[in-house]
Design an enzyme around this catalytic site. Structure first.
Site, short mmCIF file in Angstrom:
data_model
loop_
_atom_site.label_atom_id
_atom_site.label_comp_id
_atom_site.label_asym_id
_atom_site.label_seq_id
_atom_site.Cartn_x
_atom_site.Cartn_y
_atom_site.Cartn_z
N LYS A 53 -2.91 -12.93 8.15
CA LYS A 53 -2.35 -12.18 9.13
C LYS A 53 -2.30 -12.20 10.45
O LYS A 53 -1.98 -13.10 11.37
CB LYS A 53 -2.15 -10.45 9.09
N GLN A 97 -4.28 -2.04 5.58
CA GLN A 97 -4.33 -2.35 4.85
C GLN A 97 -4.74 -1.78 3.51
O GLN A 97 -5.30 -0.89 3.27
CB GLN A 97 -5.25 -3.98 5.07
N ASP A 120 4.46 -1.72 9.34
CA ASP A 120 4.89 -2.19 8.10
C ASP A 120 6.02 -0.90 7.34
O ASP A 120 6.29 -1.85 6.40
CB ASP A 120 3.55 -1.02 7.34
#
Ligand code: NDP
Length: 287
Positions: A53, A97, A120
């Protein structure tokens, strides 16, 4: 029939190229998009994802801020960091994460992210907006699947789409997206899971079969009908090798289209994360 292999790497690259001028335009207007990634603990797979990322941000000119926290981080410490990032004007996207260490309450933590920075797309606000067909951020993996289908001109409308897996991050939001009365959607969607009776009966009805079960090679040739489009979301480590939820060898000769693992859905997730971050920064300028 030998299936066309859907090249997720190529499509994800295309999407990133399309994002470059948008990032440039933002920077020219004095607004560099910023993504904060929080990693708690030292899960090796998570570290690889986070590194990828960061690399993707770097290539696009997006500011990326990594917060590596020890596995002993408390709920309060993590929430304090999220609060700080929620208020930071240089940050347009916040990503925690997953998975988090067991002592942390994943739900509470995700609910704490400002929904307008929830790139997200896991916050209930965003999932709710998605359900009513007025999304803010689409969850990255489901959006990646939808983009793959669209860009390969695979029409979803009127099709029987069968999704194996009902998680909140893949199966359920993807079903919600594809069932909308909207472009690149309008499908009849069935969701299967571990309590589904006679899975094969459902999967054989699929025009488009999406496997998101986390069960290595569970979709075999005998579970699909001739001509099916197969999207494999699964990423499973078996004997140090990455394999999908689809038994590629036995399905490829029956399918019309199929995604490989790796190189299918995986690269799309990061591309859509970049797209959400850019979109979030654009919203600051254009509302
Ligand atoms: P979860 O474990 O959260 O959910 C799996 C779902 O699949 C559950 O709903 C489960 O049913 C169902 N399931 C599992 N085994 C079977 C089976 N044998 N038959 C029918 N249903 C089954 O997984 P995620 O949704 O988080 O991830 C799914 C897969 O996708 C994983 O391999 C993951 O690594 C991968 N993934 C890939 C991403 C990418 O970028 N390509 C991103 C996210 C995930 P039940 O609810 O009944 O338990």
């Amino acid at each position: 029939m030998k299936a066309t292999i859907i090249d997720g790497k190529k499509i994800s690259q295309e999407i990133r190229e399309e994002l470059k001028p948008r990032v440039q335009n933002l920077i020219e207007q004095g607004l560099k998009p910023g993504l904060a990634v929080i990693l708690v603990g030292d899960n090796p797979a998570s570290q690889v994802y986070v590194r990828n990322k960061e690399k993707a941000c770097e290539k696009l000119g997006i500011y990326s801020l990594k917060h590596q926290m020890p596995s002993t981080t408390s709920q309060t410490e993590l929430i304090q960091l999220i609060d700080k990032l929620n208020d930071d004007p240089a940050i347009h996207g916040i990503l925690v994460q997953l998975p988090l260490p067991k002592h942390l309450d994943e739900k509470k933590i995700l609910y704490h992210i400002n929904p307008l920075k929830d790139v997200d797309g896991f916050h209930p606000y965003n999932l709710g907006r998605l359900m009513i067909g007025d999304p803010v951020f689409l969850p990255c993996t489901p959006w990646g699947v939808q983009e793959l289908l669209s860009r390969y001109q695979i029409d979803v409308s009127r099709k029987n789409v069968v999704i194996v897996g009902r998680s909140n991050i893949v199966g359920k939001p993807l079903a919600m997206m594809l069932v909308q009365k909207a472009k690149a959607a309008n499908a009849t969607v069935t969701i299967c899971h571990t309590a589904t009776e006679n899975l094969a009966q459902h999967t054989r009805m699929a025009d488009i079969l999406i496997a998101a079960a986390g069960s290595p090679k569970m979709i075999t040739g005998e579970l699909v009908r001739e001509g099916v489009v197969v999207i494999d979301v699964g990423i499973n480590k078996v004997d140090d090798q990455l394999v999908g939820d689809v038994d590629f060898e036995s399905v490829v000769d029956r399918a019309s289209f199929i995604t490989p693992v790796p190189g299918g859905v995986g690269p799309m997730t990061i591309a859509m994360l970049m797209a959400n971050t850019v979109q979030s920064a654009e919203r600051i300028l254009h509302g």
